[in-house]
Scaffold this motif. Structure first.
Motif, mmCIF file in Angstrom:
data_model
loop_
_atom_site.group_PDB
_atom_site.id
_atom_site.type_symbol
_atom_site.label_atom_id
_atom_site.label_comp_id
_atom_site.label_asym_id
_atom_site.label_seq_id
_atom_site.Cartn_x
_atom_site.Cartn_y
_atom_site.Cartn_z
ATOM 1 N N GLU A 190 -21.835 33.511 25.977
ATOM 2 C CA GLU A 190 -23.048 33.310 25.176
ATOM 3 C C GLU A 190 -24.294 33.652 25.985
ATOM 4 O O GLU A 190 -24.449 33.205 27.123
ATOM 5 C CB GLU A 190 -23.143 31.863 24.683
ATOM 6 C CG GLU A 190 -24.359 31.607 23.811
ATOM 7 C CD GLU A 190 -24.422 30.183 23.290
ATOM 8 O OE1 GLU A 190 -25.367 29.870 22.551
ATOM 9 O OE2 GLU A 190 -23.526 29.390 23.637
ATOM 10 N N VAL A 191 -25.180 34.452 25.376
ATOM 11 C CA VAL A 191 -26.473 34.759 25.976
ATOM 12 C C VAL A 191 -27.495 33.783 25.404
ATOM 13 O O VAL A 191 -27.713 33.722 24.189
ATOM 14 C CB VAL A 191 -26.903 36.210 25.678
ATOM 15 C CG1 VAL A 191 -28.266 36.494 26.318
ATOM 16 C CG2 VAL A 191 -25.859 37.189 26.203
ATOM 17 N N LYS A 192 -28.104 32.998 26.254
ATOM 18 C CA LYS A 192 -29.046 31.972 25.823
ATOM 19 C C LYS A 192 -30.445 32.563 25.625
ATOM 20 O O LYS A 192 -30.785 33.613 26.202
ATOM 21 C CB LYS A 192 -29.109 30.857 26.876
ATOM 22 C CG LYS A 192 -27.769 30.183 27.171
ATOM 23 C CD LYS A 192 -27.379 29.249 26.058
ATOM 24 C CE LYS A 192 -26.191 28.389 26.473
ATOM 25 N NZ LYS A 192 -25.798 27.429 25.427
ATOM 26 N N PRO A 193 -31.292 31.903 24.843
ATOM 27 C CA PRO A 193 -32.660 32.394 24.641
ATOM 28 C C PRO A 193 -33.472 32.524 25.929
ATOM 29 O O PRO A 193 -34.414 33.318 25.996
ATOM 30 C CB PRO A 193 -33.269 31.342 23.703
ATOM 31 C CG PRO A 193 -32.099 30.780 22.956
ATOM 32 C CD PRO A 193 -30.982 30.757 23.956
ATOM 33 N N ASP A 194 -33.114 31.735 26.950
ATOM 34 C CA ASP A 194 -33.850 31.842 28.214
ATOM 35 C C ASP A 194 -33.318 32.961 29.111
ATOM 36 O O ASP A 194 -33.769 33.125 30.249
ATOM 37 C CB ASP A 194 -33.825 30.514 28.969
ATOM 38 C CG ASP A 194 -32.412 30.083 29.389
ATOM 39 O OD1 ASP A 194 -31.444 30.815 29.083
ATOM 40 O OD2 ASP A 194 -32.279 29.018 30.016
ATOM 41 N N GLY A 195 -32.348 33.727 28.603
ATOM 42 C CA GLY A 195 -31.820 34.857 29.363
ATOM 43 C C GLY A 195 -30.639 34.525 30.241
ATOM 44 O O GLY A 195 -30.038 35.427 30.833
ATOM 45 N N VAL A 228 -33.303 45.076 28.849
ATOM 46 C CA VAL A 228 -33.016 46.416 28.368
ATOM 47 C C VAL A 228 -34.276 47.237 28.578
ATOM 48 O O VAL A 228 -35.385 46.822 28.195
ATOM 49 C CB VAL A 228 -32.615 46.414 26.884
ATOM 50 C CG1 VAL A 228 -32.323 47.838 26.413
ATOM 51 C CG2 VAL A 228 -31.398 45.540 26.663
ATOM 52 N N VAL A 229 -34.119 48.400 29.184
ATOM 53 C CA VAL A 229 -35.277 49.209 29.586
ATOM 54 C C VAL A 229 -35.245 50.540 28.840
ATOM 55 O O VAL A 229 -34.209 51.216 28.778
ATOM 56 C CB VAL A 229 -35.275 49.453 31.107
ATOM 57 C CG1 VAL A 229 -36.503 50.244 31.534
ATOM 58 C CG2 VAL A 229 -35.218 48.122 31.855
ATOM 59 N N ALA A 230 -36.394 50.913 28.274
ATOM 60 C CA ALA A 230 -36.546 52.196 27.575
ATOM 61 C C ALA A 230 -36.985 53.272 28.563
ATOM 62 O O ALA A 230 -37.498 52.959 29.655
ATOM 63 C CB ALA A 230 -37.569 52.061 26.452
ATOM 64 N N PRO A 231 -36.833 54.555 28.189
ATOM 65 C CA PRO A 231 -37.240 55.647 29.097
ATOM 66 C C PRO A 231 -38.709 55.600 29.498
ATOM 67 O O PRO A 231 -39.079 56.043 30.583
ATOM 68 C CB PRO A 231 -36.926 56.911 28.282
ATOM 69 C CG PRO A 231 -35.850 56.493 27.341
ATOM 70 C CD PRO A 231 -36.157 55.077 26.990
ATOM 71 N N ASP A 232 -39.558 55.057 28.611
ATOM 72 C CA ASP A 232 -40.990 55.006 28.922
ATOM 73 C C ASP A 232 -41.379 53.764 29.711
ATOM 74 O O ASP A 232 -42.564 53.526 29.959
ATOM 75 C CB ASP A 232 -41.808 55.097 27.634
ATOM 76 C CG ASP A 232 -41.505 53.956 26.665
ATOM 77 O OD1 ASP A 232 -40.758 53.028 27.050
ATOM 78 O OD2 ASP A 232 -42.005 53.986 25.527
ATOM 79 N N GLY A 233 -40.412 52.958 30.080
ATOM 80 C CA GLY A 233 -40.705 51.785 30.898
ATOM 81 C C GLY A 233 -40.785 50.479 30.135
ATOM 82 O O GLY A 233 -40.850 49.407 30.741
ATOM 83 N N ARG A 234 -40.834 50.553 28.804
ATOM 84 C CA ARG A 234 -40.837 49.316 28.027
ATOM 85 C C ARG A 234 -39.550 48.523 28.303
ATOM 86 O O ARG A 234 -38.510 49.115 28.590
ATOM 87 C CB ARG A 234 -40.917 49.621 26.532
ATOM 88 C CG ARG A 234 -42.292 50.087 26.043
ATOM 89 C CD ARG A 234 -42.223 50.386 24.558
ATOM 90 N NE ARG A 234 -41.359 51.552 24.272
ATOM 91 C CZ ARG A 234 -40.962 51.898 23.059
ATOM 92 N NH1 ARG A 234 -41.316 51.170 22.008
ATOM 93 N NH2 ARG A 234 -40.194 52.962 22.886
ATOM 94 N N SER A 235 -39.601 47.211 28.180
ATOM 95 C CA SER A 235 -38.405 46.397 28.398
ATOM 96 C C SER A 235 -38.398 45.185 27.482
ATOM 97 O O SER A 235 -39.462 44.713 27.048
ATOM 98 C CB SER A 235 -38.319 45.946 29.858
ATOM 99 O OG SER A 235 -39.375 45.047 30.160
ATOM 100 N N LEU A 236 -37.213 44.736 27.175
ATOM 101 C CA LEU A 236 -37.015 43.508 26.411
ATOM 102 C C LEU A 236 -35.974 42.671 27.142
ATOM 103 O O LEU A 236 -34.931 43.183 27.553
ATOM 104 C CB LEU A 236 -36.523 43.824 24.997
ATOM 105 C CG LEU A 236 -37.538 44.446 24.030
ATOM 106 C CD1 LEU A 236 -36.834 44.947 22.776
ATOM 107 C CD2 LEU A 236 -38.614 43.415 23.664
ATOM 108 N N SER A 237 -36.260 41.401 27.320
ATOM 109 C CA SER A 237 -35.306 40.535 28.013
ATOM 110 C C SER A 237 -34.110 40.249 27.116
ATOM 111 O O SER A 237 -34.210 40.271 25.885
ATOM 112 C CB SER A 237 -35.973 39.223 28.418
ATOM 113 O OG SER A 237 -36.254 38.435 27.282
ATOM 114 N N PHE A 238 -32.974 39.976 27.746
ATOM 115 C CA PHE A 238 -31.774 39.650 26.988
ATOM 116 C C PHE A 238 -32.010 38.440 26.079
ATOM 117 O O PHE A 238 -31.510 38.379 24.951
ATOM 118 C CB PHE A 238 -30.609 39.351 27.925
ATOM 119 C CG PHE A 238 -30.044 40.554 28.631
ATOM 120 C CD1 PHE A 238 -30.463 41.847 28.308
ATOM 121 C CD2 PHE A 238 -29.078 40.402 29.611
ATOM 122 C CE1 PHE A 238 -29.923 42.955 28.950
ATOM 123 C CE2 PHE A 238 -28.528 41.497 30.256
ATOM 124 C CZ PHE A 238 -28.951 42.776 29.939
ATOM 125 N N GLY A 239 -32.790 37.469 26.565
ATOM 126 C CA GLY A 239 -33.024 36.262 25.779
ATOM 127 C C GLY A 239 -33.732 36.537 24.472
ATOM 128 O O GLY A 239 -33.439 35.907 23.453
#
Length: 724
Positions: free
Chosen positions: A61-66, A163-174
């Protein structure tokens, strides 16, 4: 719950929750020997085969806090598997090891054979399933990010829990876990190749080390279960004795006493504190029925074992030969945490907490004993404070359930140290006969006959062996013991015609698998004989082993330890080196020790060198810790630690009587080398004992000129547990 999504049969479980949950070369100088059964299919192979149908029913399980929580269907008893599994998850998900939390799963009957911890098999069996589960979770997180950004998953990468996009944007797993939980169309993902590993194979401190050393680790008796009060049991004076009558008039009026009940194993006493419970237990006046081995002591047991040893096939007539006979005493598992359990049994349900290595069988047995449906019994697996095979049996959990039912209230059961050593499980005593024949510098035959008190396998392993019997590399109607023996024990040398046979004596004693089960004694004795063979042939012990070992991999390990320990160096009188080798669980190891035996009654291992090849080490620090533990067990049981049986009961009842190695008995210098990764992971937990037993015994023989034949070497025949 989702159905399988790919032909590979990877089972993905989506739990209704707002977070993502994935459930899921021969030497020319040696006479070739045929492969042993364990060379073809070993016990680990059988265990992996048995768990295959449910191997991927894992929960992550991936928790909201990552953070990532992984439910491990195995038991952590100090061997470090939670750390190794955390590393596997961290590797596949590109997150720090510190962000992975590994919990011990409750007993899950649907896993069938897939929740037994033993046979040095955990990492071998979970290596691929854990990686695949984590890889699938990572793929879903990437897919969720791709949908948010309208980008193809192939264009995205992961790093440090994002998760990292080619332009540098990122979203945390949480932040992605809720969206990822709805992506049921995403199937299983392929784990990384070993070449991509950045975490696996690196030295990692244990994730539970701080909790252990600061006292924050919660073991069974640390848990607070409402209403569960301290409970102990007055046990019979001999093994398997039972209560004939009891006078509890004094005990029940003592301070703090809450309840007293007769149960199959004795008389249980509950009080407000353990001290009060123990005092009241001692005040009971109990008359006992006889036990099952009341007329047996060490002398009688040894005679039965010697009579049970099967005969050799090859008579020592026209060939030169070396014979040896060896005796090994009973040995306590002696974990620091004694048997303990908490039980809350109600008329319609039951809940159990205990350190268990076979929780499914425990759940089934407890349910049957209580007369409850299995789905009304919940068994929680707690961290165990040591095991060495002891916690394969669930004696305390079953007993606690029986006491709770009898007293009609929750109980917190503790076995005292005396209980644990005298009424707990022990490694069975055994007798060994070995004969090797040779001519023209070559070994022609090598025969080993083992007679042992019967080892109890009624903890789930027997069912696994029955289920996989068709895949055994040997035919015939084998007992569980013979199956374990033949799928674990093997001679690693080309010694011509090799036979190893086990015969067990069915005495109704409390036995169980002790670390390395049959290998510690069997291979330890064989390594002593290898040294004696080398002497007969006029060869150096290392050179002789190197000449006859079967594979280059084995020779590399032997060469490494010989170099580490500077084999053959000149030593003063009373000092000596000893060496031995062992191969099991798709792993192999060599041990070289130096011993000070100027006083043969008080020898000490002063240096130890170990080389070990476990295929692919997940955590080299964990491998080193296991090998050090095996060395310490070998020092203990080879030199001093054993159990004397007197009229149906072990005499040793404390660490002051059972002489496990102290700091003064341990070598000041220990060096352990883990060989570079190659192939799949092998087993490690039980690997270290047999080679160390042989090395220590061989060093003792070279230092003193005395051939050791009875173990532990310094084990008094007339033992007084209460010397004046």
């Amino acid at each position: 719950m989702a159905t399988p999504t790919t032909r590979r049969g990877f089972l993905t479980f989506l739990v209704a929750a707002p977070t993502l949950t994935v459930a899921t070369n021969l030497s020319a100088d040696a006479l070739p020997s045929l492969p042993a059964p364990a060379d073809i299919t070993d016990l680990g192979d059988l265990l992996i085969l048995a768990v295959a149908p449910t191997a991927n029913m894992l929960v992550l399980e991936v928790k909201p806090d990552g953070t990532v929580e992984f439910q491990l269907p195995r038991s952590e008893v100090g061997q470090g598997i939670t750390t190794a599994v955390a590393m596997l998850v961290a590797e596949e998900m590109d997150i720090p090891v510190g962000k992975v939390r590994v919990t011990l799963a409750d007993a899950r009957a649907e896993l069938l054979f897939n929740q037994l911890t033993g046979g040095s098999n955990t990492i071998r069996s979970v290596y691929d399933p854990v990686r695949r589960t984590a890889a699938t979770a990572r793929a879903r997180l990437v897919e969720a990010a791709g949908q948010k950004w309208n980008l193809a998953p192939a264009k995205l990468s992961t790093k440090s829990g994002k998760v990292v996009a080619p332009d540098g944007r990122s979203l945390s797993f949480g932040t992605l876990t809720k969206a990822a939980a709805s992506l049921t169309a995403v199937g299983s993902a392929e784990p990384k190749s070993e070449a991509e590993h950045r975490v696996v194979g690196t030295a990692q401190s244990r994730i539970d080390a701080r909790a252990m050393v600061t006292g924050k680790m919660k073991y069974t008796l640390d848990l607070e279960v409402p209403g569960a009060m301290p409970t102990v049991v007055r046990r019979p004076p001999t093994i398997n004795g039972s209560v004939k009558s009891v006078d509890d008039s004094v005990a029940k009026s003592m301070p703090g006493v809450l309840a007293i009940a007769v149960v199959p194993t004795g008389v249980a006493v509950m009080a407000e504190t353990f001290g009060q419970a123990i005092a009241a237990k001692d005040a009971l006046k109990v008359t006992w029925n006889r036990g099952t081995v009341d007329d047996l002591s060490d002398k009688e047991i040894k005679a039965k074992l010697r009579a049970a040893a099967l005969p050799f096939v090859v008579p020592p007539l026209l060939t030169q030969h070396v014979d040896g006979e060896f005796d090994f005493a009973f040995v306590s598992h002696a974990p620091l945490e004694t048997n303990s359990a908490i039980a809350d049994v109600r008329p319609d349900r039951a809940e159990i907490w205990a350190g268990l290595k076979s929780p499914i069988v425990a759940k089934q047995t407890i349910a049957a004993t209580l007369g409850l449906p299995q789905d009304k019994v919940t068994v929680h697996v707690t961290q165990g404070g040591g095991s060495f095979g002891r916690r394969l049996f669930f004696d305390a959990a079953l007993e606690a359930a029986q006491i709770s039912k009898a007293m009609r209230r929750p109980v917190k059961l503790m076995w005292t140290r005396v209980d644990d050593m005298r009424h707990g499980r022990a490694r069975a005593a055994s007798h060994h006969k070995i004969r090797a024949t040779f001519a023209l510098g070559e070994v022609l035959t090598f025969e080993h006959r083992v007679a042992s008190v019967e080892t109890d396998f009624r903890h789930g392993l027997g069912e696994i062996l029955t289920a996989t019997a068709a895949h055994l590399p040997v035919g015939g109607n084998l007992s569980f013991a013979q199956t374990v023996f033949l799928t674990t024990v093997k001679v690693p040398y080309h010694f011509g015609v090799v036979t190893q046979l086990l015969n067990e004596v069915p005495l109704r004693m409390h036995t169980g698998s002790w670390r390395s089960v049959y290998s510690a004694n069997t291979r330890g004795a064989e390594e002593i004989m290898v040294d004696e063979l080398a002497a007969k042939l006029g060869k150096d012990p290392v050179a002789f082993r190197r000449q006859t070992l079967k594979t280059d991999r084995q020779r590399a390990v032997l060469d490494k330890v010989a170099a580490m320990g500077n084999w053959g160096r000149t030593m003063p009188k009373g000092f000596a080196q000893g060496v031995a080798f062992h191969d099991e669980y798709k792993s192999c190891t060599a041990c070289l020790v130096e011993m000070d035996a100027r006083d043969p009654k008080n020898p000490r291992v002063t240096k130890a060198f170990i080389a070990v090849d476990v295929g692919r080490p997940i955590n080299p620090l964990g491998v080193q810790a296991q090998m050090l533990g095996g060395l310490t067990d070998a020092i203990s049981t080879t030199l001093r630690a054993g159990l004397h049986i007197e009229k149906g009961l072990p005499l040793e009842g404390s660490y002051s009587q059972f002489h496990y190695a102290r700091q003064r008995n341990s070598p000041p210098q220990v060096e352990i080398h883990v060989m570079p990764a190659n192939g799949e992971p092998g087993g490690c937990g039980e690997l270290g004992v047999p080679a160390a037993v042989g090395a220590i015994a061989n060093a003792y023989a070279r230092a003193t000129g005395i051939k050791p034949r009875s173990f532990p070497i310094n084990f008094p025949v007339d033992f007084d547990p209460f010397p004046r």
